[in-house]
Design a protein around this motif. Structure first.
Motif, PDB file in Angstrom:
ATOM      1  N   ILE A 159       5.171 -28.533  -7.150  1.00  0.00           N
ATOM      2  CA  ILE A 159       3.981 -29.331  -6.848  1.00  0.00           C
ATOM      3  C   ILE A 159       2.943 -28.503  -6.103  1.00  0.00           C
ATOM      4  CG2 ILE A 159       3.117 -31.303  -5.512  1.00  0.00           C
ATOM      5  CD1 ILE A 159       5.865 -32.642  -6.004  1.00  0.00           C
ATOM      6  N   TYR A 160       3.412 -27.705  -5.153  1.00  0.00           N
ATOM      7  CA  TYR A 160       2.532 -26.943  -4.257  1.00  0.00           C
ATOM      8  C   TYR A 160       1.931 -25.708  -4.935  1.00  0.00           C
ATOM      9  CZ  TYR A 160       1.302 -24.362   0.042  1.00  0.00           C
ATOM     10  OH  TYR A 160       0.666 -23.664   1.035  1.00  0.00           O
ATOM     11  N   GLY A 161       2.610 -25.208  -5.967  1.00  0.00           N
ATOM     12  CA  GLY A 161       2.121 -24.003  -6.617  1.00  0.00           C
ATOM     13  C   GLY A 161       2.849 -22.745  -6.208  1.00  0.00           C
ATOM     14  N   ALA A 162       3.898 -22.888  -5.392  1.00  0.00           N
ATOM     15  CA  ALA A 162       4.676 -21.712  -4.994  1.00  0.00           C
ATOM     16  C   ALA A 162       5.486 -21.171  -6.174  1.00  0.00           C
ATOM     17  CB  ALA A 162       5.602 -22.048  -3.829  1.00  0.00           C
ATOM     18  N   ASP A 163       5.876 -22.072  -7.100  1.00  0.00           N
ATOM     19  CA  ASP A 163       6.530 -21.686  -8.348  1.00  0.00           C
ATOM     20  C   ASP A 163       5.737 -22.279  -9.504  1.00  0.00           C
ATOM     21  OD1 ASP A 163       8.609 -20.352  -7.026  1.00  0.00           O
ATOM     22  OD2 ASP A 163       9.806 -22.181  -6.863  1.00  0.00           O
ATOM     23  N   ARG A 164       5.823 -21.631 -10.666  1.00  0.00           N
ATOM     24  CA  ARG A 164       5.060 -22.084 -11.833  1.00  0.00           C
ATOM     25  C   ARG A 164       5.847 -23.140 -12.598  1.00  0.00           C
ATOM     26  NH1 ARG A 164       0.944 -19.333 -14.638  1.00  0.00           N
ATOM     27  NH2 ARG A 164       0.653 -18.274 -12.646  1.00  0.00           N
ATOM     28  N   ARG A 165       5.243 -24.302 -12.790  1.00  0.00           N
ATOM     29  CA  ARG A 165       5.929 -25.335 -13.556  1.00  0.00           C
ATOM     30  C   ARG A 165       5.870 -25.021 -15.043  1.00  0.00           C
ATOM     31  NH1 ARG A 165       1.357 -28.607 -11.301  1.00  0.00           N
ATOM     32  NH2 ARG A 165      -0.120 -29.068 -12.985  1.00  0.00           N
ATOM     33  N   THR A 166       6.899 -25.459 -15.760  1.00  0.00           N
ATOM     34  CA  THR A 166       6.976 -25.197 -17.200  1.00  0.00           C
ATOM     35  C   THR A 166       6.527 -26.380 -18.029  1.00  0.00           C
ATOM     36  OG1 THR A 166       9.307 -25.871 -17.208  1.00  0.00           O
ATOM     37  CG2 THR A 166       8.842 -23.526 -16.904  1.00  0.00           C
ATOM     38  N   GLY A 167       6.339 -27.525 -17.405  1.00  0.00           N
ATOM     39  CA  GLY A 167       5.881 -28.691 -18.136  1.00  0.00           C
ATOM     40  C   GLY A 167       5.554 -29.829 -17.205  1.00  0.00           C
ATOM     41  N   GLY A 168       4.920 -30.860 -17.748  1.00  0.00           N
ATOM     42  CA  GLY A 168       4.592 -32.037 -16.960  1.00  0.00           C
ATOM     43  C   GLY A 168       3.222 -31.959 -16.322  1.00  0.00           C
ATOM     44  N   THR A 169       2.847 -33.043 -15.655  1.00  0.00           N
ATOM     45  CA  THR A 169       1.546 -33.118 -15.001  1.00  0.00           C
ATOM     46  C   THR A 169       1.699 -33.599 -13.568  1.00  0.00           C
ATOM     47  OG1 THR A 169       1.188 -35.402 -15.733  1.00  0.00           O
ATOM     48  CG2 THR A 169       0.367 -33.638 -17.166  1.00  0.00           C
ATOM     49  N   VAL A 170       0.781 -33.132 -12.714  1.00  0.00           N
ATOM     50  CA  VAL A 170       0.690 -33.596 -11.332  1.00  0.00           C
ATOM     51  C   VAL A 170      -0.760 -33.969 -11.092  1.00  0.00           C
ATOM     52  CG1 VAL A 170       1.006 -33.025  -8.903  1.00  0.00           C
ATOM     53  CG2 VAL A 170       2.552 -32.053 -10.607  1.00  0.00           C
ATOM     54  N   THR A 171      -0.988 -35.170 -10.564  1.00  0.00           N
ATOM     55  CA  THR A 171      -2.352 -35.570 -10.256  1.00  0.00           C
ATOM     56  C   THR A 171      -2.474 -35.921  -8.780  1.00  0.00           C
ATOM     57  OG1 THR A 171      -1.925 -37.885 -10.837  1.00  0.00           O
ATOM     58  CG2 THR A 171      -2.767 -36.458 -12.579  1.00  0.00           C
ATOM     59  N   LEU A 172      -3.643 -35.660  -8.226  1.00  0.00           N
ATOM     60  CA  LEU A 172      -3.965 -35.980  -6.842  1.00  0.00           C
ATOM     61  C   LEU A 172      -5.207 -36.846  -6.844  1.00  0.00           C
ATOM     62  CD1 LEU A 172      -3.628 -35.697  -3.802  1.00  0.00           C
ATOM     63  CD2 LEU A 172      -4.779 -33.481  -3.923  1.00  0.00           C
ATOM     64  N   ASP A 173      -5.069 -38.076  -6.375  1.00  0.00           N
ATOM     65  CA  ASP A 173      -6.163 -39.047  -6.401  1.00  0.00           C
ATOM     66  C   ASP A 173      -6.740 -39.192  -7.806  1.00  0.00           C
ATOM     67  OD1 ASP A 173      -5.880 -39.582  -3.715  1.00  0.00           O
ATOM     68  OD2 ASP A 173      -7.403 -38.136  -3.084  1.00  0.00           O
ATOM     69  N   GLY A 174      -5.861 -39.176  -8.802  1.00  0.00           N
ATOM     70  CA  GLY A 174      -6.264 -39.392 -10.183  1.00  0.00           C
ATOM     71  C   GLY A 174      -6.775 -38.170 -10.910  1.00  0.00           C
ATOM     72  N   GLU A 175      -6.945 -37.050 -10.200  1.00  0.00           N
ATOM     73  CA  GLU A 175      -7.428 -35.817 -10.814  1.00  0.00           C
ATOM     74  C   GLU A 175      -6.258 -34.865 -11.034  1.00  0.00           C
ATOM     75  OE1 GLU A 175     -10.564 -35.168 -11.738  1.00  0.00           O
ATOM     76  OE2 GLU A 175     -11.286 -37.125 -11.052  1.00  0.00           O
ATOM     77  N   ALA A 176      -6.264 -34.197 -12.197  1.00  0.00           N
ATOM     78  CA  ALA A 176      -5.195 -33.247 -12.507  1.00  0.00           C
ATOM     79  C   ALA A 176      -5.146 -32.150 -11.456  1.00  0.00           C
ATOM     80  CB  ALA A 176      -5.410 -32.649 -13.891  1.00  0.00           C
ATOM     81  N   LEU A 177      -3.946 -31.863 -10.963  1.00  0.00           N
ATOM     82  CA  LEU A 177      -3.753 -30.821  -9.958  1.00  0.00           C
ATOM     83  C   LEU A 177      -3.304 -29.548 -10.667  1.00  0.00           C
ATOM     84  CD1 LEU A 177      -3.682 -30.236  -6.874  1.00  0.00           C
ATOM     85  CD2 LEU A 177      -1.283 -30.900  -6.903  1.00  0.00           C
TER      86      LEU A 177
END
Length: 519
Positions: A309-327
């Protein structure tokens, strides 16, 4: 049971005092450990426990007082002197070299040679013998960095025993251990006690002290408050409340601080998140003003989810949004800029700059907000840092101290203070109270509650089930990289959480291990 009686103590300190600048770390402290006893040390972070142990182990030199071994005065001018005198310390942050093998770590400074060349066969055999003395079944040829923390700790204890240590200091030894590893350690401690060793056990975990200790000594603000016999009965019988009162100088009736409030809109939304090592897909939401606890066993994937979620590791799939905006986060800087704050599991390895001051560590991530045309507005920055220190109850005169001079709990507060200055929209706390004393825990719970009260979404990863239940609105239970349950914290129990964490349910087995997740 320890054989205390009138036996000459293995180790005695008399009238020890130590200052760091204007800070009095120890004041006229006397203490001893006897053959065949476990002597526990307790106290809030900064109480002086670690300073005394560093004096005993030759790392620090006292300003006043003396040390005696078997009734004879000694000078601990260096760690080498302490080892020669039979005193060894197992630090909370282990002193191993990850790239070297177990045998190489055990042989440092005493490598066997054959015709002037390292004799690896002899080194490995010596390592096997050393490990066998502590009942550790570990391949001496394995790189030590590939072992669990518990196994690395066994290697350090094996080295101490091999060096004929008579007094062994264990500093928060179970902070990063599983339940199984802790049980193995406790069995080893009892074995060493039976053999006549003296063990100094530093811990914030009351249940461990009650299980192991013959005596407990409590420190507060650099002073020795008192020593109690844990085996006493009748009017002298010691209770946990007695020890807490000695530690903090007050009663702590309600440890967990949490206000049940109406959660707002979804701030953090995770959908089908996947990452390396079999993580996911994981989906969950955290709302504004909500504290969500994430629990699970070792290897469940909680820390990995936080890092994705934080970006310390690279995600391989899925989505994360913060206040409705893609993170979109490719690294931690992206996470910070987006409004995500992370308190990592290992403060020293991943968060602190130990050579920098308290002020520099707290302000590290927010300097841009206190600068104009490239010039830092020192007055405004200092005022903000002082405000955070007051909020966290870190003493004001520590402002210009190197961070390495602080206790572990106060170092944890520095990282939390840095996050407070950032004013994140989403706050992820990975083991926020690991290695933190009972008084500081209550303060940290208060801070978490206050942050949630500002409308931030708070995700707390915890290995302490009572803690997770006590401070959370909801619980997310992880197992083998997947989210397997979402529970209302108010109605959940340790047993119900553990059923989901282990996959063993009441109808499947006569009993469920409700000891709580251990990592």
């Amino acid at each position: 049971m320890s054989e205390t009686g009138t036996t000459v103590p293995l180790l005695e300190v008399h009238g020890i005092s130590k200052r760091f600048g204007a800070t009095l770390a120890l004041s006229d402290v006397s203490f001893d450990v006897r053959p065949g006893e476990v002597h526990a040390l307790m106290g809030e972070n900064g109480a002086g426990k670690s300073t005394l142990m560093k004096i005993i182990s030759g790392i620090y030199h006292p300003d006043a007082g003396r040390i005696m071994i078997n009734g004879t005065p000694v000078t601990m001018a260096s760690p080498h002197d302490a080892i020669a005198a039979g005193v060894a310390i197992i630090h909370q942050e282990l002193n191993t070299i990850p790239e070297m093998t177990v045998a190489e770590n055990l042989a440092i400074g005493n490598e066997p040679l054959k015709f002037g060349v390292l004799d690896r066969a002899a080194m490995n055999q010596q390592a096997r013998e050393k490990l066998a003395r502590v009942g550790a079944d570990i391949d001496p040829r394995r790189p030590i960095g590939r072992l669990s923390v518990g196994m690395q700790q066994m290697v350090e204890i094996a080295r101490a025993v091999a060096e004929d240590a008579k007094v062994l200091v264990l500093d928060e030894p179970t902070a990063a251990l599983s339940r199984t590893e802790s049980d193995q350690l406790f069995a080893l401690i009892r074995s060493m006690r039976t053999r006549g060793m003296g063990l100094i056990y530093i811990s914030h975990r009351m249940e461990e002290v009650w299980e192991l200790a013959d005596r407990v000594t409590v420190f507060r603000d650099g002073h020795l408050i008192g020593t109690r016999d844990m085996r006493a009965e009748g009017p002298e019988k010691v209770t946990p409340s007695d020890i807490v009162r000695m530690m903090v100088g007050r009663e702590i009736n309600d440890l967990y601080v949490h206000t049940h409030r109406r959660a707002g809109d979804v701030r953090l939304s995770v959908r089908d998140l996947t990452g390396p090592g079999g993580i996911g897909p994981v989906s969950f939401d955290v709302r504004a003003g909500e504290v969500v606890g994430m629990v699970g066993l070792i290897g469940a994937g909680r820390t990995e989810v936080a890092r994705l979620i934080y970006g310390a590791d690279r995600r391989t799939g899925g989505t994360v949004t913060l206040d409705g905006e893609a993170l979109q986060v490719a690294n931690p800087i992206d996470g910070l800029r987006a409004g995500v704050g992370l308190l990592p599991e290992s403060r020293k390895d991943q968060a602190l700059f130990l050579d920098l001051t308290v002020k520099d560590n707290i302000s590290m991530s927010t300097l841009g907000g206190f600068s104009s045309a490239g010039v830092i507005r020192g007055g405004a920055l200092l005022k903000a840092v002082r405000g955070v220190m007051e909020q966290l109850k870190v003493r004001a005169n520590a402002l210009d101290l190197e961070s390495r001079a602080l206790s572990g709990g106060n170092q944890q507060k520095l990282v939390l203070g840095r996050l407070l200055l950032q004013k994140p929209k989403v706050l992820i706390l990975d083991e926020p109270t690991r290695g933190v004393d009972i008084g500081a825990k209550s303060e940290i719970y208060r801070i978490i509650n206050d942050i949630a009260g500002t409308g931030a979404a708070v995700l707390v990863i915890s290995s302490d089930l009572p803690e997770a239940l006590g401070i959370s609105d909801r619980l997310l239970v992880m197992r083998r990289g997947h989210l397997v349950a979402e529970l209302d914290a108010e109605n959940a129990t340790e047993e119900s959480v553990m059923e989901h964490a282990t996959g063993v349910y009441a109808e499947d087995a006569p009993s469920v291990d409700a000891a709580g997740p251990t990592a």
